[in-house]
Design a protein around this motif. Structure first.
Motif, PDB file in Angstrom:
ATOM      1  N   MET A  56       1.211  -1.333  -0.032  1.00  0.00           N
ATOM      2  CA  MET A  56      -0.180  -0.072  -0.088  1.00  0.00           C
ATOM      3  C   MET A  56       0.576   0.993  -0.027  1.00  0.00           C
ATOM      4  N   ASN A  57       1.419   1.269   0.667  1.00  0.00           N
ATOM      5  CA  ASN A  57       2.818   2.378   0.878  1.00  0.00           C
ATOM      6  C   ASN A  57       3.529   2.600  -0.644  1.00  0.00           C
ATOM      7  N   THR A  58       3.817   1.305  -1.017  1.00  0.00           N
ATOM      8  CA  THR A  58       4.411   1.565  -2.495  1.00  0.00           C
ATOM      9  C   THR A  58       3.478   1.867  -3.314  1.00  0.00           C
ATOM     10  N   LEU A  59       2.074   2.047  -3.727  1.00  0.00           N
ATOM     11  CA  LEU A  59       1.298   2.562  -4.329  1.00  0.00           C
ATOM     12  C   LEU A  59       1.348   3.582  -3.675  1.00  0.00           C
ATOM     13  N   LYS A  60       1.266   4.371  -2.845  1.00  0.00           N
ATOM     14  CA  LYS A  60       1.449   5.564  -2.387  1.00  0.00           C
ATOM     15  C   LYS A  60       2.547   6.715  -2.767  1.00  0.00           C
ATOM     16  N   ASN A  61       3.477   5.496  -2.670  1.00  0.00           N
ATOM     17  CA  ASN A  61       5.083   6.857  -3.128  1.00  0.00           C
ATOM     18  C   ASN A  61       4.932   6.673  -3.940  1.00  0.00           C
ATOM     19  N   GLN A  62       4.656   6.079  -5.357  1.00  0.00           N
ATOM     20  CA  GLN A  62       3.688   5.890  -7.059  1.00  0.00           C
ATOM     21  C   GLN A  62       3.448   7.021  -7.889  1.00  0.00           C
ATOM     22  N   LYS A  63       2.239   7.342  -7.251  1.00  0.00           N
ATOM     23  CA  LYS A  63       1.196   8.435  -6.735  1.00  0.00           C
ATOM     24  C   LYS A  63       2.152   9.999  -6.911  1.00  0.00           C
ATOM     25  N   LEU A  64       2.364   9.352  -5.433  1.00  0.00           N
ATOM     26  CA  LEU A  64       2.924  10.548  -5.644  1.00  0.00           C
ATOM     27  C   LEU A  64       4.527  11.366  -5.936  1.00  0.00           C
ATOM     28  N   MET A  65       5.018  10.668  -6.567  1.00  0.00           N
ATOM     29  CA  MET A  65       6.061  10.355  -7.815  1.00  0.00           C
ATOM     30  C   MET A  65       5.485  11.241  -9.002  1.00  0.00           C
ATOM     31  N   ARG A  66       4.562  10.334  -9.074  1.00  0.00           N
ATOM     32  CA  ARG A  66       4.021  10.209 -10.855  1.00  0.00           C
ATOM     33  C   ARG A  66       3.323  12.348 -11.231  1.00  0.00           C
ATOM     34  N   THR A  67       2.916  12.635  -9.312  1.00  0.00           N
ATOM     35  CA  THR A  67       2.654  13.762  -9.467  1.00  0.00           C
ATOM     36  C   THR A  67       3.370  14.433  -9.397  1.00  0.00           C
ATOM     37  N   SER A  68       4.773  14.544  -8.794  1.00  0.00           N
ATOM     38  CA  SER A  68       5.396  15.484  -8.954  1.00  0.00           C
ATOM     39  C   SER A  68       6.108  15.986 -10.160  1.00  0.00           C
ATOM     40  N   LEU A  69       6.270  14.720 -10.715  1.00  0.00           N
ATOM     41  CA  LEU A  69       6.821  14.970 -12.683  1.00  0.00           C
ATOM     42  C   LEU A  69       5.461  15.576 -13.002  1.00  0.00           C
ATOM     43  N   LEU A  70       4.695  15.207 -12.942  1.00  0.00           N
ATOM     44  CA  LEU A  70       3.963  16.642 -13.425  1.00  0.00           C
ATOM     45  C   LEU A  70       3.733  17.554 -13.231  1.00  0.00           C
ATOM     46  N   GLU A  71       3.848  17.695 -12.085  1.00  0.00           N
ATOM     47  CA  GLU A  71       3.888  19.375 -11.595  1.00  0.00           C
ATOM     48  C   GLU A  71       5.394  20.074 -12.029  1.00  0.00           C
ATOM     49  N   VAL A  72       6.668  19.261 -11.798  1.00  0.00           N
ATOM     50  CA  VAL A  72       7.946  19.545 -12.450  1.00  0.00           C
ATOM     51  C   VAL A  72       7.697  19.607 -14.070  1.00  0.00           C
ATOM     52  N   GLN A  73       7.071  18.873 -14.777  1.00  0.00           N
ATOM     53  CA  GLN A  73       6.456  19.395 -16.394  1.00  0.00           C
ATOM     54  C   GLN A  73       5.973  19.951 -16.399  1.00  0.00           C
ATOM     55  N   GLU A  74       4.503  20.887 -15.682  1.00  0.00           N
ATOM     56  CA  GLU A  74       4.018  21.949 -16.049  1.00  0.00           C
ATOM     57  C   GLU A  74       4.155  23.333 -15.448  1.00  0.00           C
ATOM     58  N   THR A  75       5.798  23.190 -14.802  1.00  0.00           N
ATOM     59  CA  THR A  75       6.412  24.019 -14.245  1.00  0.00           C
ATOM     60  C   THR A  75       7.715  24.659 -15.629  1.00  0.00           C
ATOM     61  N   ASP A  76       8.147  23.299 -16.083  1.00  0.00           N
ATOM     62  CA  ASP A  76       8.698  23.348 -17.055  1.00  0.00           C
ATOM     63  C   ASP A  76       8.037  24.343 -18.154  1.00  0.00           C
ATOM     64  N   ARG A  77       6.282  23.914 -18.837  1.00  0.00           N
ATOM     65  CA  ARG A  77       6.118  24.429 -19.663  1.00  0.00           C
ATOM     66  C   ARG A  77       5.716  26.474 -19.432  1.00  0.00           C
ATOM     67  N   PHE A  78       5.939  26.487 -18.104  1.00  0.00           N
ATOM     68  CA  PHE A  78       5.052  27.808 -17.983  1.00  0.00           C
ATOM     69  C   PHE A  78       6.655  28.178 -18.031  1.00  0.00           C
ATOM     70  N   LEU A  79       7.671  28.052 -17.560  1.00  0.00           N
ATOM     71  CA  LEU A  79       8.734  29.115 -17.420  1.00  0.00           C
ATOM     72  C   LEU A  79       9.136  28.815 -19.058  1.00  0.00           C
ATOM     73  N   PHE A  80       8.917  27.723 -20.098  1.00  0.00           N
ATOM     74  CA  PHE A  80       9.619  28.067 -21.613  1.00  0.00           C
ATOM     75  C   PHE A  80       8.631  28.576 -22.098  1.00  0.00           C
ATOM     76  N   ASN A  81       7.461  29.115 -21.678  1.00  0.00           N
ATOM     77  CA  ASN A  81       6.930  29.744 -22.316  1.00  0.00           C
ATOM     78  C   ASN A  81       5.992  28.832 -23.306  1.00  0.00           C
ATOM     79  N   LYS A  82       5.595  27.627 -22.987  1.00  0.00           N
ATOM     80  CA  LYS A  82       4.698  26.154 -24.115  1.00  0.00           C
ATOM     81  C   LYS A  82       3.423  26.211 -23.526  1.00  0.00           C
ATOM     82  N   MET A  83       3.065  27.460 -22.314  1.00  0.00           N
ATOM     83  CA  MET A  83       1.918  27.084 -22.599  1.00  0.00           C
ATOM     84  C   MET A  83       0.685  28.278 -23.171  1.00  0.00           C
ATOM     85  N   SER A  84      -0.166  28.031 -23.513  1.00  0.00           N
ATOM     86  CA  SER A  84      -1.148  28.650 -24.022  1.00  0.00           C
ATOM     87  C   SER A  84      -1.363  30.041 -23.036  1.00  0.00           C
TER      88      SER A  84
END
Length: 91
Positions: A1-29
């Motif tokens: 159960m804890n592993t599943l929670k860690n995987q979800k947290l890591m996935r969320t963090s990765l998505l947040e980093v990707q979204e932030t990169d899109r913002f920083l590199f002017n790749k957003m509408s």
């Protein structure tokens, strides 16, 4: 159960980093950028993460430039004519 929670947290963090990169590199509408900016206003933690990620990108670019300059210096100093000319200038 804890592993599943860690995987979800890591996935969320990765998505947040990707979204932030899109913002920083002017790749957003414009609409997405405005929403992201509004989220930063109401979420100081997100704003801090964006600041840290921007700084990380700046440091990476600085490090890459430094390596390029070091390589250029090494190549120039390995050129006998150039090296002799430089040494003569500073004698």
């Amino acid at each position: 159960m804890n592993t599943l929670k860690n995987q979800k947290l890591m996935r969320t963090s990765l998505l947040e980093v990707q979204e932030t990169d899109r913002f920083l590199f002017n790749k957003m509408s414009i609409a997405d950028k405005l929403v992201f900016q509004a989220r930063m206003i109401i979420n100081p933690v997100l704003e801090e993460k964006v600041r840290h990620q921007r700084k990380a990108h700046l440091l990476i670019r600085w490090w890459a430039r430094k390596r390029k300059l070091e390589n250029l210096h090494r190549q120039l100093m390995n050129n006998k004519d150039f090296s002799t000319c430089i040494h003569n200038i500073f004698k």
